[in-house]
Design a protein around this motif. Structure first.
Motif, short mmCIF file in Angstrom:
data_model
loop_
_atom_site.label_atom_id
_atom_site.label_comp_id
_atom_site.label_asym_id
_atom_site.label_seq_id
_atom_site.Cartn_x
_atom_site.Cartn_y
_atom_site.Cartn_z
N VAL A 37 5.91 10.77 -2.12
CA VAL A 37 5.58 11.42 -0.85
C VAL A 37 4.41 10.67 -0.21
O VAL A 37 3.39 10.43 -0.89
CB VAL A 37 5.21 12.90 -1.05
CG1 VAL A 37 4.81 13.53 0.28
CG2 VAL A 37 6.36 13.67 -1.69
N PRO A 38 4.51 10.26 1.06
CA PRO A 38 3.38 9.57 1.71
C PRO A 38 2.18 10.51 1.82
O PRO A 38 2.32 11.70 2.10
CB PRO A 38 3.93 9.20 3.09
CG PRO A 38 5.42 9.26 2.95
CD PRO A 38 5.70 10.32 1.94
N THR A 61 -2.74 8.03 5.84
CA THR A 61 -2.82 6.66 5.28
C THR A 61 -1.78 5.74 5.90
O THR A 61 -1.66 4.59 5.48
CB THR A 61 -2.61 6.69 3.76
OG1 THR A 61 -1.29 7.18 3.47
CG2 THR A 61 -3.64 7.57 3.09
N GLY A 62 -1.05 6.25 6.89
CA GLY A 62 -0.03 5.43 7.52
C GLY A 62 1.11 5.06 6.59
O GLY A 62 1.80 4.06 6.82
N GLY A 63 1.30 5.84 5.54
CA GLY A 63 2.38 5.56 4.59
C GLY A 63 2.03 4.50 3.56
O GLY A 63 2.86 4.18 2.71
N THR A 79 -0.65 2.69 -4.04
CA THR A 79 0.33 1.94 -3.26
C THR A 79 1.64 1.87 -4.04
O THR A 79 1.70 2.17 -5.24
CB THR A 79 -0.18 0.52 -2.99
OG1 THR A 79 -0.31 -0.18 -4.24
CG2 THR A 79 -1.53 0.55 -2.29
N LEU A 80 2.69 1.46 -3.35
CA LEU A 80 4.00 1.35 -3.99
C LEU A 80 3.94 0.34 -5.13
O LEU A 80 4.54 0.55 -6.19
CB LEU A 80 5.05 0.94 -2.97
CG LEU A 80 6.50 0.82 -3.48
CD1 LEU A 80 6.97 2.16 -4.03
CD2 LEU A 80 7.43 0.34 -2.37
N THR A 81 3.21 -0.75 -4.93
CA THR A 81 3.08 -1.76 -5.98
C THR A 81 2.37 -1.20 -7.20
O THR A 81 2.76 -1.47 -8.35
CB THR A 81 2.31 -2.98 -5.44
OG1 THR A 81 3.01 -3.51 -4.30
CG2 THR A 81 2.19 -4.06 -6.50
N GLU A 82 1.32 -0.41 -6.99
CA GLU A 82 0.58 0.16 -8.11
C GLU A 82 1.43 1.18 -8.87
O GLU A 82 1.40 1.22 -10.11
CB GLU A 82 -0.70 0.83 -7.59
CG GLU A 82 -1.72 -0.17 -7.06
CD GLU A 82 -2.87 0.51 -6.34
OE1 GLU A 82 -3.92 -0.14 -6.15
OE2 GLU A 82 -2.71 1.69 -5.96
#
Length: 266
Positions: free
Chosen positions: A183-184, A188-190, A157-160
């Motif tokens: 890159v998404p 995973t729906g982004g 995830t972005l947080t990780e």
């Protein structure tokens, strides 16, 4: 001749006194005044030099104190974020570098990535270590691998991924990350992103006091021979290292085998 009138005696006396005063001023007082003026200028110049020296000495003391602080910080950094490598002993330094390439860095990178919560996709493997001593940078920071970052591919995830970047100061070596490419991940729906992480790793090394040109392959092999290593043996040697044995050293003789002594040998 008659006596001079009193008035003329007074006038002549006054003239002689004035002349003596003028002569005294010209030949005694004026040179001393000029000498005193020059001495005053010299004194002022010396006072300026003394004041400048005092300021210079104070600045020198501050610079020395700052240098000691930086030296302590560098030593602490060397102890916490590096391994002891000194190219005063090229063969030992090369063995330490080989061990760093093959044994230490790959698990350090993997543990650091996993501790941040992201998934390591690829990139924790290192290229073959150098076979000749590299040139020591003037800064003392030697990039490992030489001149190139490690291209990590991670996902999370972005947080990780943000946590991975923030935890760089906890990496057991000196490291920098130069860019971020997200890159998404499909399906995973982004929510899950894949990131390319160019990680540059550095170790602190010490150059010999009088730096000599780096020896060629033959010179490096000769230095290794002095450590009991045959020319051409690199970090990818087959025998496993036993407990208490340093990197690059093979196992000892098999039990029951005694060294053969030549006749007359001491």
């Amino acid at each position: 001749m008659g006596r001079l009138p009193t008035i003329w005696v007074i006038v002549i006396g006054a003239v002689l006194v004035i002349a003596a005063g003028v002569l005294l001023f010209l030949f005694a007082y004026r040179p001393k005044q000029a000498e005193l003026s020059q001495l005053t200028k010299d004194l002022e110049a010396q006072q300026a030099i003394a004041a400048e020296k005092e300021a210079t000495d104070q600045r020198l003391a501050e610079v020395k104190e700052e240098w000691r602080d930086r030296e302590e910080e560098l030593q602490q950094l060397r102890e916490e974020r590096s391994i002891p490598i000194s190219f005063g002993q090229p063969a030992a330094a090369m063995v330490a570098l080989w061990y760093e390439y093959r044994e230490d860095l790959p698990p350090l990178v993997e543990d650091w990535v996993e501790a941040s919560g992201v998934t390591l996709e690829s990139g924790a493997s290192f290229p073959a270590p150098p076979m000749t001593p590299p040139s020591v940078p003037a800064s003392g920071f030697l990039q490992v691998p030489s001149g190139q970052p490690i291209g990590l591919t991670v996902s999370g995830t972005l947080t990780e991924i943000e946590q991975l970047y923030r935890s760089l100061d906890q990496f057991p070596r000196v490291g920098t990350i130069s860019s971020l490419d997200l890159v998404p991940v499909a399906g995973t729906g982004g929510e899950i992103l894949q990131a390319q992480v160019p990680l540059s790793i550095y170790v602190l090394v010490e150059a010999p006091e009088s730096a000599a040109p780096a020896p060629g392959v033959g010179g490096a092999a000769a230095g290794m021979g002095g450590m009991g290593m045959e020319p051409g043996m690199g970090p990818g040697m087959g025998p496993e290292m036993g407990p208490g044995m340093g990197p690059g050293m093979g196992p000892g003789p098999e039990p029951g085998m005694e060294p053969v002594m030549e006749p007359g040998a001491p």
